[in-house]
Scaffold this active site. Structure first.
Site, PDB file in Angstrom:
ATOM      1  N   GLU A 124      -7.655   1.888  -2.823  1.00 36.74           N
ATOM      2  CA  GLU A 124      -8.851   1.602  -1.504  1.00 36.74           C
ATOM      3  C   GLU A 124     -10.025   3.087  -1.194  1.00 36.74           C
ATOM      4  OE1 GLU A 124      -6.331   1.154   1.253  1.00 36.74           O
ATOM      5  OE2 GLU A 124      -4.977  -0.018   0.478  1.00 36.74           O
TER       6      GLU A 124
ATOM      7  N   ASP B 273     -11.295   0.154   1.917  1.00 36.81           N
ATOM      8  CA  ASP B 273     -10.608   0.118   2.938  1.00 36.81           C
ATOM      9  C   ASP B 273     -11.567   0.279   4.948  1.00 36.81           C
ATOM     10  OD1 ASP B 273      -8.243   0.791   4.771  1.00 36.81           O
ATOM     11  OD2 ASP B 273      -8.047   2.723   3.620  1.00 36.81           O
TER      12      ASP B 273
ATOM     13  N   ASN C  82      -4.540   4.974  -1.821  1.00 31.37           N
ATOM     14  CA  ASN C  82      -5.641   5.552  -1.390  1.00 31.37           C
ATOM     15  C   ASN C  82      -7.122   7.050  -2.429  1.00 31.37           C
ATOM     16  OD1 ASN C  82      -6.243   4.223   1.331  1.00 31.37           O
ATOM     17  ND2 ASN C  82      -3.495   5.015   1.324  1.00 31.37           N
TER      18      ASN C  82
ATOM     19  N   GLU D 195       0.946  -1.520  -0.150  1.00 28.90           N
ATOM     20  CA  GLU D 195       0.054  -0.260  -0.172  1.00 28.90           C
ATOM     21  C   GLU D 195       0.301   1.521   0.414  1.00 28.90           C
ATOM     22  OE1 GLU D 195      -2.364   0.407   3.792  1.00 28.90           O
ATOM     23  OE2 GLU D 195      -3.444   2.191   2.302  1.00 28.90           O
TER      24      GLU D 195
ATOM     25  N   GLU E 101      -5.710  -5.750   8.540  1.00 31.40           N
ATOM     26  CA  GLU E 101      -5.140  -4.525   8.337  1.00 31.40           C
ATOM     27  C   GLU E 101      -4.595  -4.587   9.819  1.00 31.40           C
ATOM     28  OE1 GLU E 101      -5.274  -0.874   6.431  1.00 31.40           O
ATOM     29  OE2 GLU E 101      -7.422  -0.794   7.244  1.00 31.40           O
TER      30      GLU E 101
HETATM   31  P1  C2E Z   1      -4.987   3.716   6.690  1.00 28.64           P
HETATM   32  O1  C2E Z   1      -5.224   3.607   4.672  1.00 28.64           O
HETATM   33  O2  C2E Z   1      -5.707   2.892   6.685  1.00 28.64           O
HETATM   34  O3  C2E Z   1      -3.543   3.256   6.153  1.00 28.64           O
HETATM   35  C1  C2E Z   1      -3.035   2.500   6.917  1.00 28.64           C
HETATM   36  C2  C2E Z   1      -2.618   3.363   8.510  1.00 28.64           C
HETATM   37  O4  C2E Z   1      -2.250   2.576   9.186  1.00 28.64           O
HETATM   38  C3  C2E Z   1      -1.202   3.723   8.003  1.00 28.64           C
HETATM   39  O5  C2E Z   1      -0.907   4.863   8.541  1.00 28.64           O
HETATM   40  C4  C2E Z   1       0.014   2.902   8.269  1.00 28.64           C
HETATM   41  O6  C2E Z   1       1.640   3.804   8.692  1.00 28.64           O
HETATM   42  C5  C2E Z   1      -0.942   2.227   9.785  1.00 28.64           C
HETATM   43  N1  C2E Z   1      -0.359   0.835  10.254  1.00 28.64           N
HETATM   44  C6  C2E Z   1      -0.517   0.129   9.270  1.00 28.64           C
HETATM   45  N2  C2E Z   1      -0.464  -1.088  10.066  1.00 28.64           N
HETATM   46  C7  C2E Z   1      -0.105  -0.414  11.592  1.00 28.64           C
HETATM   47  C8  C2E Z   1       0.116  -2.198  13.030  1.00 28.64           C
HETATM   48  O7  C2E Z   1       0.707  -2.987  12.304  1.00 28.64           O
HETATM   49  N3  C2E Z   1      -0.520  -1.095  13.722  1.00 28.64           N
HETATM   50  C9  C2E Z   1      -0.623  -0.133  13.329  1.00 28.64           C
HETATM   51  N4  C2E Z   1      -1.234   1.074  14.988  1.00 28.64           N
HETATM   52  N5  C2E Z   1      -0.357   1.138  12.711  1.00 28.64           N
HETATM   53  C10 C2E Z   1      -0.706   0.656  11.257  1.00 28.64           C
HETATM   54  P2  C2E Z   1      -0.660   6.242   8.364  1.00 28.64           P
HETATM   55  O8  C2E Z   1       0.550   5.809   7.097  1.00 28.64           O
HETATM   56  O9  C2E Z   1       0.011   7.162   9.213  1.00 28.64           O
HETATM   57  O10 C2E Z   1      -1.488   7.026   7.006  1.00 28.64           O
HETATM   58  C11 C2E Z   1      -3.138   7.284   7.622  1.00 28.64           C
HETATM   59  C12 C2E Z   1      -3.835   7.855   7.214  1.00 28.64           C
HETATM   60  O11 C2E Z   1      -3.685   8.609   6.570  1.00 28.64           O
HETATM   61  C13 C2E Z   1      -4.163   5.852   6.454  1.00 28.64           C
HETATM   62  O12 C2E Z   1      -5.362   5.074   6.787  1.00 28.64           O
HETATM   63  C14 C2E Z   1      -5.061   6.831   4.913  1.00 28.64           C
HETATM   64  O13 C2E Z   1      -6.690   6.945   5.381  1.00 28.64           O
HETATM   65  C15 C2E Z   1      -4.405   7.975   5.003  1.00 28.64           C
HETATM   66  N6  C2E Z   1      -3.187   8.445   4.197  1.00 28.64           N
HETATM   67  C16 C2E Z   1      -2.391   7.977   4.166  1.00 28.64           C
HETATM   68  N7  C2E Z   1      -1.610   8.178   2.539  1.00 28.64           N
HETATM   69  C17 C2E Z   1      -2.832   9.004   1.936  1.00 28.64           C
HETATM   70  C18 C2E Z   1      -2.867   9.346   0.800  1.00 28.64           C
HETATM   71  O14 C2E Z   1      -1.441   8.801  -0.580  1.00 28.64           O
HETATM   72  N8  C2E Z   1      -3.467   9.309  -0.125  1.00 28.64           N
HETATM   73  C19 C2E Z   1      -5.017  10.012   1.143  1.00 28.64           C
HETATM   74  N9  C2E Z   1      -6.120  10.593   0.808  1.00 28.64           N
HETATM   75  N10 C2E Z   1      -5.348   9.329   1.808  1.00 28.64           N
HETATM   76  C20 C2E Z   1      -4.163   8.787   2.696  1.00 28.64           C
HETATM   77 CA    CA Z   2      -5.836   2.350   3.213  1.00 31.19          CA
HETATM   78 CA    CA Z   3      -6.690   0.745   6.224  1.00 32.29          CA
END
Ligand code: C2E
Ligand code: CA
Ligand code: CA
Length: 427
Positions: A301, A331, A269, A210, A388
């Protein structure tokens, strides 16, 4: 001058009256209750404007019953109302007043949901309280503070009534700081794409990733998406950031293919904001043509709540992506008001179970049951399931037991920079 639909003062008149009241505030407090009806558009769209109008009148009649307390009231626009009231020094405290309005809102929500047969109707209220010691005593500030608290309420899931406090101004300052620096950050390529591996449950091999955006400031510090995405969704800038990420990922995949290196599918995403404009399909089509990569190498997603709020547009987007040969996943399944119904209605390919099912510590029996049921149901609907937030071996083993095909989480790998991810693919 009155509002023709509701008989309330026009907003300009309201402000003039409020200004006079504030001049004579004395020892009292002046409260502004700013309410908006969440999902009102749904009523108009579903039942027509007549019913919508009746609901608005009904709503006004409800709060105008409290004459002894109200100074003046107005409809700011559409389904946004302000009511100014006076509380004496020995009356309820500000918090008691908030609780009172909260209770009234809840009672009215119940009545309205029955009457208008809409289970999702909700009032969002922000309250500001002005007394003689307040920083400013003008009507516009009092209303805008209440409006700000309302916006905070709107972003909350359970609490629909919020009292303004000065710290919210700090939030606004941060919002302006972030949104105003986005154009420069894009131009200077401060956004970095990180990759989080997806693992095949049976073979434990890396079978995809992802793409997750990171904002690395020139001083080296990181801003994480949870902090800036919600803000730039409000300003609409998320579209540009998403497009930037998509382009980076397409180019990354195309380069590897050109060099004859191994590639895996990468999911991207999609912000809810794309659904308002729908340029996204054209954009993605353009990228496919420009980079000439197989459509099976990218997936999109869409977060669960997008489907609930905009079922039709979401359906259109899924169909459009499918036409391009691209797979779509749901998602964060289970993070909000998931509707199992949606799974059968929408032609999604992959379901991503949110990490709420995998709480810290030992797995709960109830979560085990839910996971196994969702996975089972997905299987029957021919939808692939991915879980996830997998952080422990116990969780991973359990997912294998119930037949969840893919996993993603810190147990396997955190999101990693491109170079590190490339090393991992080569292994
Ligand atoms: P998401 O799409 O649900 O992405 C998964 C988030 O969970 C990611 O946080 C990831 O680092 C975190 N994660 C993965 N595995 C684990 C785990 O085992 N434990 C825990 N506690 N966390 C885990 P991240 O990278 O901080 O992103 C947060 C949210 O921001 C994402 O949730 C998504 O909704 C949004 N996001 C990130 N990148 C993009 C993007 O390029 N475009 C858009 N529109 N939204 C984005
Ligand atoms: Ca996602
Ligand atoms: Ca997610």
């Amino acid at each position: 001058m009155k509002d023709t639909l509701t008989g309330l003062d026009q907003y300009e008149v309201f402000l003039q009256k409020l200004e006079k009241e504030l001049e004579q505030i004395g020892e009292d407090r002046i409260t502004i209750v700013y309410t908006d009806i969440k999902h009102f558009k749904y009523i108009n769209d579903t039942y027509g404007y007549k019913v919508g109008d009746a609901l608005l009148k009904d709503f006004v009649a409800g709060f105008m019953e409290r004459k002894e307390f109200i100074i003046c009231a107005a409809r700011v626009y559409s389904d946004n109302f302000v009511v100014a009231g006076r509380l004496s020094a020995d009356g309820p405290t500000n918090e008691e007043f908030r609780e009172l309005i909260h209770r009234v809102n809840q009672e009215r929500e119940t009545q309205f949901r029955e009457k208008y047969l809409n289970s999702r109707l909700q009032f969002c209220t922000g309250i500001s309280v002005t007394d003689k010691n307040s920083r400013s005593l003008d009507a516009e500030t009092a209303v805008s503070n209440a409006n700000l608290a309302r916006k905070v309420a709107k972003d909350m899931e359970n609490d629909s009534c919020v009292l303004f406090d000065q710290s919210m101004m700090e939030g606004i300052r941060r919002e302006v700081e972030i949104t105003s620096s986005i154009p420069k950050a894009l131009a200077q390529k401060e956004f970095k794409v990180y990759f989080q591996p997806k693992i095949d449950t049976d073979t434990l091999e890396l079978i995809g990733a992802e793409a997750l955006v990171r904002w690395q400031k020139p001083d080296g510090s990181f801003v994480y998406p949870d902090e800036f995405i919600p803000l730039i969704e409000r300003s609409g800038q998320v579209v540009d950031v998403d497009y930037y990420v998509y382009r980076e990922v397409f180019s990354f995949l195309a380069n590897r293919l050109k060099e004859g290196k191994k590639v895996v599918p990468v999911s991207l995403n999609v912000s809810r904001v794309h659904l308002q404009k729908m340029h996204i399909l054209e954009f993605v089509k353009g990228l496919l043509e420009e980079f000439q990569i197989p459509c099976s190498l990218v997936e999109f997603e869409l977060t669960e709540s997008i489907y609930l709020d905009n079922t039709e547009q979401a359906l259109e987007l899924i169909k459009g992506l499918h036409k391009l040969g691209i797979k779509v996943s749901m998602d964060d399944f289970g993070s909000g008001y998931s509707s199992l119904n949606l799974l059968s209605k929408l032609p999604i390919d992959i379901i991503k179970l949110d990490r709420v099912f995998l709480k810290e510590g030992e797995m709960q029996e109830s979560d085990r049951i839910i996971i196994s049921c969702v996975v089972d149901m997905a299987k029957k609907l021919k939808i692939t399931s991915l879980c996830e937030g997998v952080e422990t071996q116990e969780q991973s083993n359990y997912l294998k037991e119930v037949g969840c095909q893919m996993q993603q989480g810190f147990y396997f790998s955190r999101p990693i920079p491109r170079e590190v991810f490339e090393n991992l693919i080569e292994k």
